[in-house]
Write a protein that holds these residues in place. Sequence first.
Motif, mmCIF file in Angstrom:
data_model
loop_
_atom_site.group_PDB
_atom_site.id
_atom_site.type_symbol
_atom_site.label_atom_id
_atom_site.label_comp_id
_atom_site.label_asym_id
_atom_site.label_seq_id
_atom_site.Cartn_x
_atom_site.Cartn_y
_atom_site.Cartn_z
ATOM 1 N N GLY A 13 1.339 -1.531 -0.077
ATOM 2 C CA GLY A 13 -0.205 -0.054 0.335
ATOM 3 C C GLY A 13 0.918 1.176 0.301
ATOM 4 N N SER A 14 1.956 1.403 -1.261
ATOM 5 C CA SER A 14 2.667 2.418 -0.388
ATOM 6 C C SER A 14 2.994 3.385 -1.674
ATOM 7 C CB SER A 14 3.826 1.585 -0.746
ATOM 8 O OG SER A 14 4.831 1.038 -1.832
ATOM 9 N N ALA A 65 -0.965 -5.999 -6.368
ATOM 10 C CA ALA A 65 -1.239 -6.963 -6.194
ATOM 11 C C ALA A 65 -2.253 -6.955 -4.769
ATOM 12 C CB ALA A 65 0.029 -7.491 -5.044
ATOM 13 N N ASP A 66 -3.285 -7.454 -4.784
ATOM 14 C CA ASP A 66 -4.172 -7.120 -3.112
ATOM 15 C C ASP A 66 -3.856 -7.990 -2.249
ATOM 16 O OD1 ASP A 66 -7.199 -7.444 -2.050
ATOM 17 O OD2 ASP A 66 -8.108 -7.877 -3.759
ATOM 18 N N SER A 67 -3.994 -7.105 -1.398
ATOM 19 C CA SER A 67 -3.080 -8.366 0.244
ATOM 20 C C SER A 67 -4.743 -9.033 0.956
ATOM 21 C CB SER A 67 -3.043 -6.479 0.808
ATOM 22 O OG SER A 67 -1.982 -6.461 0.809
ATOM 23 N N SER A 68 -5.813 -8.593 -0.029
ATOM 24 C CA SER A 68 -6.562 -10.081 0.457
ATOM 25 C C SER A 68 -6.869 -10.950 0.023
ATOM 26 C CB SER A 68 -8.593 -9.142 1.114
ATOM 27 O OG SER A 68 -8.549 -8.774 -0.916
ATOM 28 N N LYS A 74 1.160 -14.100 -3.820
ATOM 29 C CA LYS A 74 1.920 -14.983 -3.555
ATOM 30 C C LYS A 74 2.470 -14.786 -5.192
ATOM 31 C CE LYS A 74 2.798 -20.547 -5.152
ATOM 32 N NZ LYS A 74 1.771 -21.055 -5.715
ATOM 33 N N SER A 75 2.258 -14.386 -5.968
ATOM 34 C CA SER A 75 2.231 -13.311 -6.891
ATOM 35 C C SER A 75 3.176 -12.491 -7.119
ATOM 36 C CB SER A 75 1.408 -13.669 -8.195
ATOM 37 O OG SER A 75 0.615 -14.630 -8.623
ATOM 38 N N MET A 76 3.227 -11.688 -6.434
ATOM 39 C CA MET A 76 3.992 -10.051 -5.961
ATOM 40 C C MET A 76 5.008 -10.506 -5.297
ATOM 41 S SD MET A 76 3.779 -7.175 -3.386
ATOM 42 C CE MET A 76 2.912 -8.087 -1.897
ATOM 43 N N PHE A 77 5.071 -11.576 -4.344
ATOM 44 C CA PHE A 77 6.579 -12.492 -4.060
ATOM 45 C C PHE A 77 7.289 -12.839 -4.924
ATOM 46 C CE2 PHE A 77 4.645 -10.988 -0.163
ATOM 47 C CZ PHE A 77 5.831 -10.545 1.103
ATOM 48 N N GLU A 78 6.397 -13.463 -6.179
ATOM 49 C CA GLU A 78 7.477 -14.305 -6.817
ATOM 50 C C GLU A 78 7.718 -13.472 -7.363
ATOM 51 O OE1 GLU A 78 4.252 -16.424 -8.908
ATOM 52 O OE2 GLU A 78 4.512 -17.993 -6.959
ATOM 53 N N GLU A 79 7.560 -12.451 -8.558
ATOM 54 C CA GLU A 79 7.562 -11.157 -8.874
ATOM 55 C C GLU A 79 9.093 -10.866 -8.645
ATOM 56 O OE1 GLU A 79 6.584 -7.553 -11.589
ATOM 57 O OE2 GLU A 79 4.787 -8.322 -10.292
ATOM 58 N N ALA A 80 8.755 -9.841 -6.742
ATOM 59 C CA ALA A 80 9.646 -9.477 -6.448
ATOM 60 C C ALA A 80 11.281 -9.696 -6.308
ATOM 61 C CB ALA A 80 9.375 -9.146 -4.469
ATOM 62 N N VAL A 81 11.223 -11.484 -5.700
ATOM 63 C CA VAL A 81 11.730 -12.430 -6.130
ATOM 64 C C VAL A 81 12.686 -12.226 -7.390
ATOM 65 C CG1 VAL A 81 13.449 -15.015 -5.778
ATOM 66 C CG2 VAL A 81 11.558 -13.515 -4.178
#
Length: 253
Positions: A13-14, A65-68, A74-81
């Motif tokens: 949420g940034s 990504a939607d935190s809820s 999961k997809s957000m963290f995969e993309e971040a990594v």
Amino acid sequence: MVADDAKVVLVTGSSRGLGKAIALDLGKAGQKVIINYVSDGSKEGADAAVEEIKSLGGDAIAIQADSSKPDSIKSMFEEAVEKFGTVDVLINNAGITRDTLVMRMKPQQWQDVIDINLSGVFYCSQAFFKVASKKRTGRIINISSVVGQIGNPGQANYAAAKGGVIGMTYSNAKEFAARGITVNAICPGYIESDMTAVLDEAYLEKVAEIIPLKRLGKPEEVAGMARFLALDPAADYITGHTFNVDGGIAIGC
């Protein structure tokens, strides 16, 4: 300039408000920041935050990504990594309000706030643990609220969610410590933001009167605490604690 020992910090949420202030502060410190935003309507703000961080000497990317939604997280963290190689610090900031008195609160108003403000913290923390536990190091900072400590009329849903975040912080700190991951929370009070900007000036003056320091807080004051907990070596031995940045409003409550 990106620091040689730059950490990869994901701030949910940034794209605006307090989350953006935290992200910019970290960018100014030369970190690699992941700007998370939830909807297409927030993309412009997220992209602007990325460019501002780069102009301050840090590096950044924006991920929707939607935190809820667990699959979205999961997809957000995969993309971040994939983009930055890892995630070293998670700052759970995403939150919404649906204020109204309990007698008028619709089930959806309750559930929306619980889903984002409480369940979202759980899903993001769970996803972060899977990354950080392999390295046996990592830091989580949960942005709660003094409302989760002292309550507020018309915010039963928000108070319940933010109180739950504090309890989750304590539990996760105990559970994650064996893997070298610290978990702490920040409880902001009334902070100058886009949310307070829409409130009546006379109301804000009354609020300031009940704050011992007699003023609203500034986003950068919360950001400074977040930076300390996220990056400072002195925070290595701090876990399972809640830090109020509230001008003293919770004193005696």
